[in-house]
Scaffold this motif. Structure first.
Motif, PDB file in Angstrom:
ATOM      1  N   GLU A  62       0.826  -1.198   0.000  1.00  0.00           N
ATOM      2  CA  GLU A  62       0.000   0.000   0.000  1.00  0.00           C
ATOM      3  C   GLU A  62       0.870   1.261   0.000  1.00  0.00           C
ATOM      4  O   GLU A  62       0.599   2.224  -0.726  1.00  0.00           O
ATOM      5  N   VAL A  63       1.907   1.241   0.812  1.00  0.00           N
ATOM      6  CA  VAL A  63       2.798   2.400   0.881  1.00  0.00           C
ATOM      7  C   VAL A  63       3.533   2.583  -0.448  1.00  0.00           C
ATOM      8  O   VAL A  63       3.654   3.709  -0.959  1.00  0.00           O
ATOM      9  N   ARG A 113       2.563   1.717  -3.379  1.00  0.00           N
ATOM     10  CA  ARG A 113       1.636   2.212  -4.394  1.00  0.00           C
ATOM     11  C   ARG A 113       1.373   3.705  -4.207  1.00  0.00           C
ATOM     12  O   ARG A 113       1.298   4.460  -5.177  1.00  0.00           O
ATOM     13  N   GLU A 114       1.276   4.136  -2.955  1.00  0.00           N
ATOM     14  CA  GLU A 114       1.044   5.558  -2.679  1.00  0.00           C
ATOM     15  C   GLU A 114       2.214   6.395  -3.178  1.00  0.00           C
ATOM     16  O   GLU A 114       2.022   7.456  -3.792  1.00  0.00           O
ATOM     17  N   TRP A 160       2.574   9.212  -6.558  1.00  0.00           N
ATOM     18  CA  TRP A 160       3.238  10.514  -6.505  1.00  0.00           C
ATOM     19  C   TRP A 160       4.361  10.605  -7.534  1.00  0.00           C
ATOM     20  O   TRP A 160       4.512  11.616  -8.224  1.00  0.00           O
ATOM     21  N   VAL A 219       4.875   9.804   3.507  1.00  0.00           N
ATOM     22  CA  VAL A 219       3.723   8.900   3.445  1.00  0.00           C
ATOM     23  C   VAL A 219       3.651   8.078   4.729  1.00  0.00           C
ATOM     24  O   VAL A 219       2.571   7.902   5.318  1.00  0.00           O
TER      25      VAL A 219
END
Length: 406
Positions: free
Chosen positions: A372-373, A375-376, A380, A400
């Motif tokens: 998840e991190v 992908r975040e 960006w 993040v």
């Protein structure tokens, strides 16, 4: 036909039978008369399949019994395959398969063939035989005409409807034979539901013609196209794609032409693939090609185009650009579309410069949260137009992680 490998096969057959017992037939003769490339060599013979196998063995050539029940043996000479078929006549047919009997009469063999220019024979000495009396002229004039009555020929094999349009696409010139068209229209219902593999083969071969548009228009006008591919509602995009390929000197793309025939709907693409029993690779290409997100337009900025290439892959982006170009009704310059293609072809999408190990070193525990991190941060990074500064990526990672209160 003059290759030593070919002559060796003819010599082997004639040694078993007699001079003239084997003749070239079909496409190799037709294409030679039409000054077109010859892809393969088919041979007809008065010898039975057993005699053909014996003859090849005695000459030291390999024989493969590819279809002995229907009289066909494949000879291999110098690693080149030659399909040899005993002269046949139909005993009975049901539109799908035929019960045949062997014969010594060349005229009987000619009468069971589909088109007059496919019922031409040439012996080993180069003598030409035209049993229907019209095959040579048809080849010269580019006329696709059934042997005998079209309705009879089609009822023997329903797929001859598709073969008519395929040969029309490849060899037809001028106005098509009206009796053939009328028969195809009258019997169009018989072709739906036929063997998917044979239907697929005919459709893909038709689309491989230099310009399949006139033949496809005929298929649509007679209702044949709707009978086999009911979800093809318009040929406009296919017409546009062929025009682009011709004008821009792009390589003819059979698979993309197939995609151009259907709307931008992945469900329909899947249905088409299943109906024609396409390979998994081709099915996936079709589904991806007709996708609608992200939207492809001629005025995309270079940044938007790079994001789309990264998200889709080069091939899918290129496919969608060409389909959008072919189906566009808005005024757009050729240079805009070509610019998108050039950008994609000359841009090497970078690899996301962050690893799972780096995410965990930033304090994220092993598990789904790592993905998840990543992908975040990737979102960006893409939004920053694939920034190459690794330090900036790490700083974003820290932000993040802090924001997620890990």
């Amino acid at each position: 036909m003059a290759w030593p490998e070919t002559k060796a096969v003819i010599a082997a057959l004639e040694a078993k039978g007699r001079p003239g017992c084997a003749r070239f037939v079909g496409g190799c003769v037709r294409n030679t008369l039409m000054n077109k490339p010859v892809d393969d060599i088919d041979i007809a013979t008065t010898l039975t399949p057993d005699q053909v196998i014996e003859a090849l063995g005695e000459a030291g050539l390999k024989a493969i019994p590819t279809g002995v029940d229907h009289g066909t043996v494949t000879a291999v000479s110098g690693k080149i395959p030659f399909e040899i078929t005993t002269l046949r006549r139909d005993v009975s047919t049901d539109g799908r398969r035929a019960v045949v009997a062997f014969t010594h009469a060349w005229e009987e063999d000619a009468q069971r063939r589909d088109f007059r220019f496919n019922a031409l024979y040439v012996d080993g000495e180069g003598r030409l035989y035209d049993p229907t009396g019209h095959g040579v002229q048809d080849a010269k004039d580019g006329r696709v005409v059934f042997v005998g009555e079209p309705m009879t020929r089609i009822r023997e094999d329903y797929l001859r409807i598709l073969r008519f349009f395929r040969f029309q696409a490849w060899y037809g010139k001028g106005e098509p034979d009206q009796k053939a068209l009328a028969a195809c229209k009258a019997l169009k219902g018989l072709v739906s539901g036929r063997a998917a593999e044979r239907t697929q083969k005919e459709i893909l071969k038709l689309l491989a013609a230099e310009d399949p548009r006139p033949a496809l228009r005929l298929m649509a006008a007679t209702g044949v196209l709707a009978a086999i591919l009911p979800f093809v509602k318009s040929l406009a995009r296919l017409e546009g794609l062929v025009a682009i390929e011709t004008e821009q000197l792009f390589e003819n793309d059979v698979e993309l032409r197939l995609a151009a025939m259907i709307p931008d709907d992945g469900v329909l693409a899947r249905e088409l693939a299943e109906r024609l029993r396409l390979s998994n690779a081709l099915k996936e290409r079709l589904i991806e090609a007709v996708g609608t997100s992200p939207r492809i337009v001629s005025w995309m900025s270079p940044r938007e185009a790079r994001r789309a290439v990264y998200a889709l892959s080069l091939r899918t982006f290129t496919d969608r650009v060409k389909l959008a170009w072919a189906g566009s009704t808005r005024p757009a310059t050729t240079s805009q579309w070509r610019g998108l293609l050039a950008l994609a072809e000359n841009w090497d999408p970078p690899t996301f410069p962050l690893t799972g190990a780096e995410v965990m070193r930033a304090g994220v525990p092993k598990g789904p949260l790592v993905g998840e991190v990543m992908r975040e941060v990737e979102i960006w990074w893409i939004d920053q137009d694939f920034i190459e500064d690794k330090l900036s990526v790490i700083e974003r990672l820290k932000a993040v992680v802090q924001g997620m209160a890990v």
